[in-house]
Each structure stands twice: as C-alpha cells, then as structure tokens.
Scaffold this active site. Structure first.
Site, PDB file in Angstrom:
ATOM      1  N   ASP A 126      -3.143   2.572  -5.983  1.00 21.68           N
ATOM      2  CA  ASP A 126      -2.071   2.693  -4.998  1.00 21.68           C
ATOM      3  C   ASP A 126      -1.831   1.416  -4.195  1.00 21.68           C
ATOM      4  O   ASP A 126      -1.147   1.455  -3.167  1.00 21.68           O
ATOM      5  CB  ASP A 126      -2.371   3.837  -4.025  1.00 21.68           C
ATOM      6  CG  ASP A 126      -3.663   3.637  -3.249  1.00 21.68           C
ATOM      7  OD1 ASP A 126      -4.446   2.735  -3.614  1.00 21.68           O
ATOM      8  OD2 ASP A 126      -3.886   4.382  -2.275  1.00 21.68           O
ATOM      9  N   GLU A 127      -2.354   0.267  -4.656  1.00 23.91           N
ATOM     10  CA  GLU A 127      -2.160  -0.956  -3.888  1.00 23.91           C
ATOM     11  C   GLU A 127      -2.169  -2.182  -4.786  1.00 23.91           C
ATOM     12  O   GLU A 127      -2.823  -2.196  -5.824  1.00 23.91           O
ATOM     13  CB  GLU A 127      -3.220  -1.098  -2.796  1.00 23.91           C
ATOM     14  CG  GLU A 127      -4.632  -1.197  -3.332  1.00 23.91           C
ATOM     15  CD  GLU A 127      -5.668  -1.430  -2.247  1.00 23.91           C
ATOM     16  OE1 GLU A 127      -5.308  -1.957  -1.182  1.00 23.91           O
ATOM     17  OE2 GLU A 127      -6.854  -1.105  -2.475  1.00 23.91           O
TER      18      GLU A 127
ATOM     19  N   ASP B 176       0.859  -1.184   0.000  1.00 21.29           N
ATOM     20  CA  ASP B 176       0.000   0.000   0.000  1.00 21.29           C
ATOM     21  C   ASP B 176       0.893   1.232   0.000  1.00 21.29           C
ATOM     22  O   ASP B 176       1.705   1.419   0.911  1.00 21.29           O
ATOM     23  CB  ASP B 176      -0.907  -0.015   1.236  1.00 21.29           C
ATOM     24  CG  ASP B 176      -2.002   1.041   1.170  1.00 21.29           C
ATOM     25  OD1 ASP B 176      -2.279   1.543   0.070  1.00 21.29           O
ATOM     26  OD2 ASP B 176      -2.574   1.362   2.232  1.00 21.29           O
TER      27      ASP B 176
END
Length: 411
Positions: free
Chosen positions: A145-146, A30
């Site tokens: 974003d992950e 993350d």
C-alpha cells in the site's frame, strides 16, 4: 535530563548532502486505510461504519434469503486473531492494527468484522502502482500500500504533479491516497501521514522546525516502541528534544551508529537513494493458528496447513518469476520459542512438491513435542526463472503424491 546543544533552534542547512538537497523532490504515497478501503468498495453499505479487518475466512459476509448480506460483529469472535487494519470510524473507538481481536471487541463490540483477503488487496495494489508508473518510472516499491517516487526531473510544479498522481490513483482504483513530498525519503514518509485521509503535504528543509520538530519521536520511521520508551525515560519525547540532545549524550545510551542516525534524523537528514529496481531476497508464507496445535494429535490439520503454505510459496515464486535453492521453515511454539531450519538444494526450484519435500526434511530436524502456534515456509537464494535452465513445475494437485506428513503419527 539530556545534555542540550546550544542554539539548537537554528536550523543548520549547511549539513545537507547532495542526496538531501532542497532541489530533490522525493514523494511517499500511502494508500488510506488500504485494506479497509478496498473492502468498502465491495460493500459500500458499510461506509461510515466502524469496520475491522481480521479474523478467519468463516467471518465472510453471508447472503440471506432476502438478498441482503449479514456481516459478523466483533463481539461474535472468539480466538486469538489480530487486527490487520480498521476504518477511521473504528480507529476513533480505539481499534488499531496489531491489536488482538478480543481486545478490540471490548472497545467496539458492534463493529463489523471482515476477514483478510490478500488476493484482492494485491489486485488493487497492482492497479495503483501501474497508474503511477504512467507518470514516473522512478518508483521504489516498499509495500502493498505504499511507494516512494523521485519527481525531481519531471517538469510540472509540485502541487500540480501531486494532484495528478492522486487523481490517477483514484481513477484506477476508486481509492484515495495521501502524499508527502520533501527532499528525502525520511521526511516524505513522515509527511504522508500528517494530513490523512486524502492528504498532501509539501515540505522544504527550512520548514522542519515548525512542522517536524513538534511531532513525537515515534513519527520517525526507524524509531520503534523500545527506542521511543528509552528516549522518554531520558526526557526526550519530541523530535525537537531529540534534535536538542548532544550527540555524546545519545552515544552513551544508544551506541555510536544509532546515535548518529538519531541526531541526523531529528534534523531531517537522510542520504538514502531511491532504489527503483529491488530484487527480493526471499519469498515466504506463514500462518498463526487460531489455537495451539499439537504436532501429534492435530497432525491432519497441521499437514493441511503445511501443504497449503508450500503450494502458496510455489505459486508466489512462479507468479513473480523466481526460483530458489534454500528451503526453510519457521516454527513458533506455545511458549513463544521460535526455531528455524533450512536446507540448500543442488538446483533452483519453484516446484511445490520439491519445496514440500525439502521443508518436510527441515521439520524432521526439530523435536516436535510442544504445541505450535505458528508455522512458516520460506524459499531464499533466489534467481530469476529466465536466467535458469527450464524448470519443471509440478501441477499443484500432484501434491497428493508428495511424501507423507512430516508430523509424528498418533500412537
């Protein structure tokens, strides 16, 4: 109070499935405050300050005559925008994602306000995912974003491998990330958030009573605000208390399938496989207006938003190599009533004019008598472009030749 299991503190490792065994190494990566961190790369002078991402593009920094930049402040904002993310300094003042900008302005009036710039965020997203793909190809992409990674078959020991991944991300982007590594996706998602920013948490199944059970139930991905509130009303606020509750008691209040999932999740049991090749089911764009727009009196503005959404959806399709047959719209009115309409075409398209024409036909099927607060365009029933006959994609400037506005004309 919930009915409790006997001897719940004894962790039953025999319940593990082959997809949940300690030999698996599933990682969740993350990025730390991703949007805000990208903005700080562009504006390093803002490091250490409370910075909020949200609002309109007219809040972009302005270059002054002396060469310095003027940044907007939260107290200067007026509108109905929502916070997308914030730096850790802004979070310390109580400003978090999903909060209204006006409410955030009351908490941190002098915080810096920057507009959302999805193009640059997607650029950095591609950079970090490409860097990780050089270490492992077993990647499940779950957001800008992950990602999840299956590290089970790699030879390096877990701490060395994790640091290698973190360094690769930093070298590619200049940004930090946090990683959780456990036997399954559920636990790794929890653990990637435990030591932010720039964190690393490695956890085995025997560690669950000490590391996971003291946490709030809302830390489990899949327990939302409503379920958290309902569990609290039953006297269950921690994962330990959830693990302690009898299954029959949970079934009475949540139904059989969700109760079983709650019980298994509280014990860290998750049998989901890593899905490394996911195909999108639809591609969409939507916008929430700063003020409610009237279909007749704000017709020019709505037509401009509508055309822009169709162009952006078409560009997304072409960039990702897809075309779709089903074109749909989404409308949310001033009273929050939401409607959708769609139409299925004879052939697949990634053409902005075709998308606009079909979406316009959908709009005409909705009585447009109330003000609008949200407008969206969606394309589904997707197929990869290389699997279809040659597609004609019109230049986007030709949308000037597209049918007239589907919104009602002023009287």
């Amino acid at each position: 109070m919930p009915r409790l299991k006997k001897n719940y503190t004894t962790f039953n490792i025999s319940r593990l499935s082959p997809m949940n065994t300690p030999s698996r190494r599933i990682a969740h990566l993350d990025m730390d405050a991703f949007y805000a961190s990208v903005e700080l790369l562009r504006y390093p002078e803002l490091r250490g300050l409370p910075v909020v991402i949200g609002g309109r593009m007219d809040h972009r920094p302005v270059r002054l005559a002396d060469g310095s930049l003027h940044f907007s402040r939260l107290h200067e904002y007026a509108g109905r925008g929502v916070i997308t993310t914030s730096t850790y300094e802004a979070r310390a003042a109580g400003v978090f994602s999903g909060m209204g900008v006006m409410k955030a302005a009351r908490l941190a009036p002098h915080a810096i306000l920057l507009p959302v710039d999805f193009e640059i965020y997607r650029h950095y997203s591609r950079l970090f995912k490409t860097a990780v793909a050089r270490i492992t190809t077993q990647i499940e992409d779950t957001g800008v974003d992950e990602i999840y990674m299956d590290l089970s078959d790699l030879p390096d020991d877990t701490p060395t491998l994790a640091q290698r991944i973190k360094q690769a991300v930093r070298d590619a982007t200049g940004l930090s990330c946090s990683i959780g590594i456990t036997p399954n996706k559920l636990l790794s998602k929890i653990c990637s958030d435990l030591e932010k920013p720039d964190g690393l948490t490695i956890l085995g199944m025997p560690d669950i009573p000490n590391r996971i059970w003291p946490l709030s139930v809302r830390k489990i991905n899949g327990i939302g605000p409503k379920a958290t509130q309902k569990l609290a009303s039953l006297g269950i606020t921690t994962i330990a208390e959830l693990a302690q509750a009898e299954l029959n008691f949970l079934q009475i209040h949540f139904g059989r399938s969700y109760a079983i999932w709650l019980s298994e999740a509280s014990h860290g049991i998750d049998t989901r496989p890593l899905i490394s090749n996911t195909e999108p089911k639809s591609i969409s764009r939507e916008t929430t207006f700063e003020r409610d727009l009237h279909p007749r009196y704000d017709r020019p503005a709505l037509s401009e938003f509508f055309t822009a959404l169709c162009k952006r959806v078409a560009a997304d399709l072409q960039k990702k190599g897809y075309a779709g047959r089903t074109i749909g719209i989404k409308l949310r009115f001033e009273d929050f009533h939401t409607v959708t309409r769609d139409v299925t075409l004879a052939t697949h398209t990634a053409d902005p004019i075709s998308i606009r024409r079909a979406a316009g036909e959908c709009l005409k099927r909705v009585p447009l008598k109330k003000k609008l607060r949200l407008l969206g365009v969606r394309v589904s029933a997707l197929a990869t472009i290389h699997s279809l006959p040659t597609l004609n994609t019109s230049p986007q400037q030709e949308l000037l030749l597209a049918p007239c506005s589907p919104f009602p004309a002023s009287e």
